[in-house]
Each structure stands twice: as structure tokens, then as C-alpha cells.
Design an enzyme around this catalytic site. Structure first.
Site, short mmCIF file in Angstrom:
data_model
loop_
_atom_site.label_atom_id
_atom_site.label_comp_id
_atom_site.label_asym_id
_atom_site.label_seq_id
_atom_site.Cartn_x
_atom_site.Cartn_y
_atom_site.Cartn_z
N ASP A 178 1.54 6.02 5.83
CA ASP A 178 0.57 5.11 5.23
C ASP A 178 1.08 4.49 3.92
OD1 ASP A 178 -1.82 3.83 5.77
OD2 ASP A 178 -3.06 5.27 4.65
N LYS B 282 -10.25 12.29 8.66
CA LYS B 282 -9.75 11.81 9.94
C LYS B 282 -9.71 12.97 10.94
CE LYS B 282 -6.64 8.11 8.46
NZ LYS B 282 -7.32 7.02 9.16
N GLU C 12 -9.51 3.48 2.23
CA GLU C 12 -9.00 3.65 0.86
C GLU C 12 -7.92 2.64 0.51
OE1 GLU C 12 -7.77 5.10 3.40
OE2 GLU C 12 -5.63 4.78 3.07
N ASP D 191 -12.25 6.76 3.99
CA ASP D 191 -11.04 6.49 4.77
C ASP D 191 -10.62 5.02 4.67
OD1 ASP D 191 -8.90 7.03 6.37
OD2 ASP D 191 -10.04 7.17 8.25
N ARG E 204 -7.77 -0.59 0.88
CA ARG E 204 -8.31 -1.77 0.19
C ARG E 204 -8.71 -1.43 -1.25
NH1 ARG E 204 -12.57 -2.54 4.90
NH2 ARG E 204 -10.80 -1.58 5.97
N LYS F 19 0.84 -1.21 0.00
CA LYS F 19 0.00 0.00 0.00
C LYS F 19 0.87 1.25 0.00
CE LYS F 19 -3.30 2.46 3.03
NZ LYS F 19 -4.19 2.37 4.22
N ASP G 299 -2.67 9.90 4.17
CA ASP G 299 -4.08 9.51 4.32
C ASP G 299 -4.80 10.50 5.22
OD1 ASP G 299 -6.49 8.24 4.46
OD2 ASP G 299 -5.78 6.51 5.63
N1 BES Z 1 -4.38 4.12 7.09
C1 BES Z 1 -5.53 3.79 7.85
C2 BES Z 1 -5.27 2.72 8.89
C3 BES Z 1 -4.44 3.11 10.07
C4 BES Z 1 -5.02 3.65 11.20
C5 BES Z 1 -3.09 2.87 10.09
C6 BES Z 1 -4.25 3.95 12.30
C7 BES Z 1 -2.32 3.16 11.20
C8 BES Z 1 -2.91 3.71 12.31
C9 BES Z 1 -6.64 3.25 6.93
O1 BES Z 1 -6.67 3.78 5.67
C10 BES Z 1 -7.92 3.59 7.61
O2 BES Z 1 -8.19 4.74 7.76
N2 BES Z 1 -8.66 2.56 7.99
C11 BES Z 1 -9.90 2.72 8.65
C12 BES Z 1 -10.84 1.68 8.11
C13 BES Z 1 -12.26 1.87 8.54
C14 BES Z 1 -12.84 3.14 7.96
C15 BES Z 1 -13.05 0.66 8.09
C16 BES Z 1 -9.68 2.53 10.15
O3 BES Z 1 -8.89 1.69 10.55
O4 BES Z 1 -10.31 3.24 10.92
ZN ZN Z 2 -4.82 4.44 4.92
ZN ZN Z 3 -7.75 5.59 5.55
#
Ligand code: BES
Ligand code: ZN
Ligand code: ZN
Length: 507
Positions: free
Chosen positions: A298, A287, A359, A357, A361, A275, A280
Site C-alpha cells: 500500500d 480488513k 485512509e 480503511d 485519501r 501514497k 494497511d
Molecule cells: N489500500 C486500500 C485499497 C486497496 C484494496 C488496494 C485492494 C489494493 C487492493 C484502501 O486503503 C482501502 O482500503 N480502500 C477501501 C475504500 C473504501 C473503504 C471506501 C476499499 O477499496 O475498500
Molecule cells: Zn490503503
Molecule cells: Zn485502507
């Protein structure tokens, strides 16, 4: 990289700023007993007072000027001698190197009496060179990592840095074997350090374009092929999922494809997908502000993919490896994806984007579809995909979720050998069902109440991996650290490079 050398010399007479020795959890014996004698029983006294008992990463420092060749010594604990494997040696070595640097030493020499170690190397018969020498060098090099290209130099008070690391071999006859271990560690650490550098650059430097250029420069240097797909190429391939995420950003997306051919021409490759979200923000599903700066990391999966190809090439591993990095920012803006939008991935599957968010996947979907053209013998993706993995495993292991039990087992074994641990989570059918959308083929988040955010992320990815042996590694908890570890300073860890190289080497 810090200068390194291997020497076979009298440990006690060797002239250096700082001699590093290692002690298991027993009273001084062997060489340490000799040292204890030279120091009038100082080590025995330290054991008695429990000031130093050889516990893992405990350290004892003393000036020894005039008593030995070195100016001072540091003795670092290894823990119980039967438990000493590569990981304990790496940790103790990292602890020692950092302690020596703090004491403003410039040259260090490390010696580990192999009688004090359990059976390092046994876990891994394919090792090149001495596993002890390799672990010592890895721990020191990686522990001493600094990232300071953005810091002005304070001319009056420059930071004190270790400039030379010598590993002392137990005898003349073992110098070659030790040198091999050190050479191996050097190449591996070079790749880990390059990966950490890529990760640390802020997002206004490390744009998708910057990542693509870094991959190309690496590829030129290591004589592997690297091709960059531009936005128009992605359009031709109908990568609507990746392009959907990229829409909100002014930075052009890049799709990086690296190929290393160390195996036979007909050998199917291992394909690694990382990724590469260079920042992000969450997009329209923005966020919260606190801690958002960390989202420069990220792209860790992408950086690790580039670093793994570098290491595989520089170590001349006899395997074919392909690295794929979909790279873009995830930004809000007038042309950004909005919750509820439906996009179409390159395999024709439609996706309802319920949260912009989620994104990672989305960009991985198109990258996994692209990976299938290589008919991979193993397809491994690495992504900082979910915050939920931190709930499950903290910062101690990454989650492994996939379709091939053997592949997962091999990766878990490599995780144990390298200290980059993995824990498997189950990909139950119920989670796959939960990713079905009412009005499209898939939705990028599941309904409230399903839970298991890390697994549902993987479940979403599965249909894009085809029938190839596939595993997804969620590295959101391990890619960077705010509590430093013995050989991982605060910040980006490059978790995954050493793990994947161990896996590739054992193939
Ligand atoms: N990049 C984030 C995941 C992340 C969060 C990495 C905290 C490191 C620390 C990812 O893109 C994300 O925002 N995931 C969401 C998914 C949710 C919306 C289903 C998450 O984990 O909240
Ligand atoms: Zn992310
Ligand atoms: Zn995200």
C-alpha cells in the site's frame, strides 16, 4: 543490475550461451531464413506444424552447438509486423530473457532485425538513442527481476541467473545510437528495480522510517535535495488528517519531500505525490484476514514517487520535479481513529472519518495541500486507493481522474507508449456532492448507492489540490500482479515510474 553491452558482430558467428532472435508472424525471411537453412528447415517445419508461428511471446528453443557461434537459440514471436512497437519488443525480450534463464543460460545476446518491427520510436520523437535497443534492454532487465534478500542460499543448488546481456547492433555505424538506448534503459531500469525492491520489503522492514532513509540515500547518491518532516513538523503544519491515520501506529510517521532541479530556476515544477501506507490493516474498520499480507504494497505510490525522482535525476531530465510521500502505517489500537471521528486537515477542512480503511485519501489530503506551496504546473498523485478500480479496469490499466484534460491526455499518451496504460474516469459534480458530510465539511466514504468508489475517492481529494492542474492515478490494480506479465514478474510492478518518466521527458 545485470551486466550489459552493445556489440556490432556477425550474429551467426557470435559466441554466446544463447542467441535470441525475434520473428514476426510470417515465414522465416532475412536472417531467420539463413538460420532456418543452418537448422535444416527446423523453423519452417515449426511454422508448418503451428508449433511456432511468430505470435507475440510465443517461443521456440533449439540447441545449435556447432552450427552457429551460439550454443543455442531462442526465437520469440513479435506478432504482426505492422503492430510491432516498443511494447511488443519489451514483451518479447522479457519472454526471451526469462526462457533463457529457465534453461540455465548465463550469457544471452539479443538481435532484432528492425525490418521486422513496425515503426517503433515514431510514437515518441524525444527518445534518446535507439528505441529498439532501449526496449530490448528494458524488457530483459525488468523480466529478469528477482527479489531474494530474505532467502537463504542453497549452496548445492543455487538458482541459475543470467549474468550478461549483449544487444547486437545492426552495423558498426549504429553502435553509438544503440549504446545510448541501452544506457537510457539501464538508468530507467535501475530506478524501476529500486522501486520494486522498496515495494517487496515486508512492512516490518519497510516502515515509514525505512522509506525516509531510502529516499535520503537515493537523494544523496543522485545529488538532489531531500527533507524529512517529523511528527512535530506535521503538528506545526496542522496536518490533522495524516496525523489522524498515524495515531494508531507505534511507528513514527514521516513526510518525505524530494526536489530535483533539472530545469530553469524559475520553471514551475511537476509535483508528484505518492501514497505511502507501509501497511494497511484497515485500522478499526479492520480488513478481513485473507490476503491482508498484500497490504504491504500500500506504499506503492510512495515507492514509485521515490523511483521517479531517482530516474529523473539519473537521466538528467531538463525539468523541475518535486516528490512528496506521506508515510505511515494504518493500524488499529487504543489510540487509533474510530469511525465517526472528525479530524481537521492542514487547509482547515474538517473530515468525518466514517471508515478508517479509507485512509489513503486522508494522508493524501495533507500532502496535496503541502504540494500547493510549489505552485505546480502539474500535480499528479499516485495511490493504491480503492479496490473498486480492480472492478472497473482489472489489472490492465490504472484510472486517471482529474481537473485538467490536457494533462490527462498527455499522461494517457505516455501510458500507451510505455505499456503502463491509463483510462480516464469522469469526475462528475454529483460525485463531489456525495463527499459532503452532514456534520463536517467532508466525509471519507460516500453513502451506499452512490457507487463509483474509485471516482468518489478522487472527488474527496479534489478540494485539497486547489486550482492547480491535478490528476489522481488509482494504481490499486496495477501496482502489483499475481499473474506475471512478460516483463513484470509476480509481485510489485513499480507501475508508474516508466509512465511518469515518459511524461516528464516529453515536457
Ligand atoms: N489500500 C486500500 C485499497 C486497496 C484494496 C488496494 C485492494 C489494493 C487492493 C484502501 O486503503 C482501502 O482500503 N480502500 C477501501 C475504500 C473504501 C473503504 C471506501 C476499499 O477499496 O475498500
Ligand atoms: Zn490503503
Ligand atoms: Zn485502507
Amino acid at each position: 543490475m545485470i551486466k550489459t553491452s552493445v556489440k556490432s558482430i556477425d550474429v551467426l558467428k557470435h559466441k554466446t550461451d544463447c542467441l535470441v532472435l525475434f520473428s514476426p508472424e510470417n515465414k522465416p525471411a532475412g536472417l531467420l531464413k539463413q538460420v532456418d537453412g543452418l537448422l535444416n528447415g527446423a523453423l519452417t517445419a515449426a511454422f508448418k506444424s503451428k508449433r511456432f508461428e511468430g505470435k507475440l511471446n510465443q517461443s521456440y528453443e533449439q540447441s545449435v552447438r556447432g552450427l552457429m557461434g551460439a550454443n543455442s537459440i531462442i526465437v520469440v514471436g513479435l506478432g504482426k509486423s505492422k503492430d510491432v512497437k516498443e511494447e511488443q519488443i519489451r514483451q518479447a525480450s522479457g519472454t526471451a530473457a526469462k526462457a533463457a534463464e529457465k534453461l540455465r543460460h548465463h550469457k544471452i545476446a539479443l538481435f532484432l532485425d528492425e525490418k521486422d518491427a513496425g515503426k517503433p520510436g515514431k510514437s515518441n520523437s524525444a527518445k534518446l538513442g535507439s528505441p529498439v535497443a532501449e526496449a530490448l534492454m528494458e524488457g530483459a532487465q525488468l523480466g529478469l527481476y528477482h527479489f531474494d534478500p530474505y532467502k537463504s542460499v542453497d549452496k548445492d543448488n543455487p538458482p541459475s541467473r543470467i549474468q550478461e546481456i549483449t544487444i547486437i547492433a545492426p552495423s558498426k555505424s549504429r553502435v553509438t545510437e544503440y549504446q545510448k538506448g541501452v544506457d537510457y534503459a539501464r538508468k530507467l531500469c535501475e530506478a524501476v528495480i529500486a522501486t520494486r525492491d522498496l515495494m517487496h520489503h515486508p512492512s516490518n522492514t519497510a516502515t515509514p522510517t525505512y522509506l525516509a532513509k531510502a529516499a535520503q540515500a537515493m537523494a544523496r547518491k543522485h545529488k538532489i535535495t531531500c527533507k524529512i518532516l517529523e511528527k512535530r513538523d506535521m503538528e506545526k503544519l496542522k496536518m490533522g488528517s495524516l496525523l489522524g491515520v498515524a495515531k494508531g501506529s507505534h511507528e513514527p510517521p514521516k513526510f518525505i519531500v524530494m526536489e530535483y532541479k533539472g530545469g530553469k530556476a524559475k520553471d514551475k515544477p511537476v509535483v508528484i505525490v505518492g501514497k505511502g501506507i507501509t501497511f494497511d490493516t484497515g485500522g478499526i474498520s479492520l480488513k478481513p484476514g485473507a490476503g491482508m499480507d498484500e497490504m504491504k504494497f500500500d506504499m506503492s505510490g510512495g515507492a514509485v514517487t521515490i523511483g521517479t525522482l531517482q530516474a529523473a535525476a539519473s537521466l538528467k531530465l531538463k525539468v523541475n520535479v518535486v516528490g512528496i510521500v506521506p508515510a505511515t502505517e494504518n493500524m488499529p489500537g487504543g489510540s487509533a481513529l474510530k469511525p465517526g471521528d472528525i479530524i481537521t486537515a492542514s487547509n482547515g477542512k474538517t473530515i468525518e472519518v466514517l471508515n478508517t480503511d479509507a485512509e489513503g485519501r486522508l494522508i493524501l489530503a495533507d500532502a496535496l495541500v503541502y504540494a500547493q506551496r510549489y505552485k505546480p504546473k502539474a500535480l499528479i498523485d499516485l495511490a493504491t486507493l480503492t479496490g473498486a478500480v480492480i472492478m472497473a479496469l482489472g489489472h490492465q490499466a490504472a484510472a486517471a481522474i482529474g481537473t485538467d484534460a490536457k494533462l490527462i491526455q498527455k499522461l494517457i499518451a505516455s501510458g500507451d507508449a510505455t505499456g503502463e496504460r491509463l483510462w480516464e474516469l469522469p469526475l462528475y459534480e454529483e460525485f463531489e456532492k456525495a463527499t459532503k458530510s452532514d456534520i463536517a465539511d467532508l466525509k471519507n466514504i460516500t453513502s451506499k448507492g452512490v457507487g463509483a468508489g474509485t471516482i468518489t475517492g478522487a472527488a474527496f481529494l479534489k478540494p485539497f489540490a486547489g486550482d492547480f492542474p491535478w490528476v489522481h492515478l488509482d494504481i490499486a490494480g496495477t501496482a502489483w500482479t499475481s499473474n506475471e506479465k512478460p516483463y513484470v514478474p509476480r509481485g510489485g510492478s513499480a507501475y508508474g515510474v516508466r509512465l511518469l518518466i515518459d511524461y516528464l521527458k516529453n515536457l
